[in-house]
Design a protein around this motif. Sequence first.
Motif, mmCIF file in Angstrom:
data_model
loop_
_atom_site.group_PDB
_atom_site.id
_atom_site.type_symbol
_atom_site.label_atom_id
_atom_site.label_comp_id
_atom_site.label_asym_id
_atom_site.label_seq_id
_atom_site.Cartn_x
_atom_site.Cartn_y
_atom_site.Cartn_z
ATOM 1 N N ASN A 19 -1.081 2.866 1.943
ATOM 2 C CA ASN A 19 -0.394 3.105 3.065
ATOM 3 C C ASN A 19 1.017 2.601 2.940
ATOM 4 O O ASN A 19 1.594 1.748 4.017
ATOM 5 N N PRO A 20 1.817 2.701 1.752
ATOM 6 C CA PRO A 20 3.001 1.821 1.629
ATOM 7 C C PRO A 20 4.089 1.953 2.691
ATOM 8 O O PRO A 20 4.600 1.014 3.036
ATOM 9 N N THR A 24 3.139 0.206 5.628
ATOM 10 C CA THR A 24 3.250 -1.220 5.610
ATOM 11 C C THR A 24 4.589 -1.733 5.545
ATOM 12 O O THR A 24 5.012 -2.567 6.290
ATOM 13 N N TRP A 25 5.464 -1.098 5.056
ATOM 14 C CA TRP A 25 6.910 -1.532 5.107
ATOM 15 C C TRP A 25 7.393 -1.187 6.308
ATOM 16 O O TRP A 25 8.305 -2.370 6.791
ATOM 17 N N ARG A 57 1.245 -2.027 -7.315
ATOM 18 C CA ARG A 57 1.303 -0.456 -7.376
ATOM 19 C C ARG A 57 0.171 0.100 -6.693
ATOM 20 O O ARG A 57 0.106 1.564 -6.205
ATOM 21 N N LEU A 112 9.223 -1.204 -2.209
ATOM 22 C CA LEU A 112 7.923 -0.646 -2.948
ATOM 23 C C LEU A 112 8.068 -1.108 -4.413
ATOM 24 O O LEU A 112 6.920 -1.401 -5.117
ATOM 25 N N ILE A 157 -0.755 -0.371 -3.524
ATOM 26 C CA ILE A 157 -0.761 -1.109 -2.279
ATOM 27 C C ILE A 157 -1.136 0.499 -1.066
ATOM 28 O O ILE A 157 -0.672 1.530 -1.640
ATOM 29 N N GLN A 184 6.310 -4.197 -5.181
ATOM 30 C CA GLN A 184 4.797 -4.344 -4.388
ATOM 31 C C GLN A 184 3.760 -4.073 -5.545
ATOM 32 O O GLN A 184 4.242 -3.427 -6.643
#
Length: 229
Positions: free
Chosen positions: A73-74, A77-78, A69, A64, A71, A67
């Motif tokens: 639904n991090p 996504t991860w 800031r 995170l 983004i 990425q």
Amino acid sequence: MIFARDLVGQIATALAVDGLILRGGFRFTDGEAAPTGPSGASAKSALLVGQAGAAPWPYFQRWLEQQARDIANPLDTWSREVIGSVAQGCDARAVSPSDRPYLPFQQWAMRAEGLKPSPLGVLMHPQYGLWHAYRGALLFEDEISFPEPHAAIHLCDICVEKPCLKSCPVDAYSGQGFAHEACLDHVRGSRGEPCRVGGCLDRNACPYGTSYRYPPEVQAFHMAAFARL
């Protein structure tokens, strides 16, 4: 039929790099409306991917930090990136609980691990309690042999006091289901700081799996996502 020992071991090793674990598997039955696999044909087998406790948190946090800031639904996504990368290496299709249309992940989880829901709706695990999650699944177009899940004691059946139904200030969980709006109003309101900072009071009241309980910062992250704070 493919016997899964080598395959499952390789996948487990790849997932462990990011703190994720395999959560069991199952074969779709003949005539079942199964989702599609990597080529578009119906999947024949599924492996569930998830976590025990907060093991993935440091790996997710490092990702995170790299990425943008804003983004969206991090964590989803991860998870998609990690599980998708593993899927590419084992001829599988990766799917997520947040994919639309929704796939029956809770039913799959009960099927794969023999678990049952707690009064809060979260599946009760005999070791992890309520402190675990499913982050995705790998779908295969081959029939993979899996051992049958062990019949686990459902800890909620032997819990007499049910503290998970007595700790919420607005009684969000009851025999009538989850009072979603009452929960949101409380969490977002002036008296909701304990929930915002330390997570759901009902969930934290459960006496099982406490060594896997998510740290406060992890619970705060999930509560902020739930309440859209």
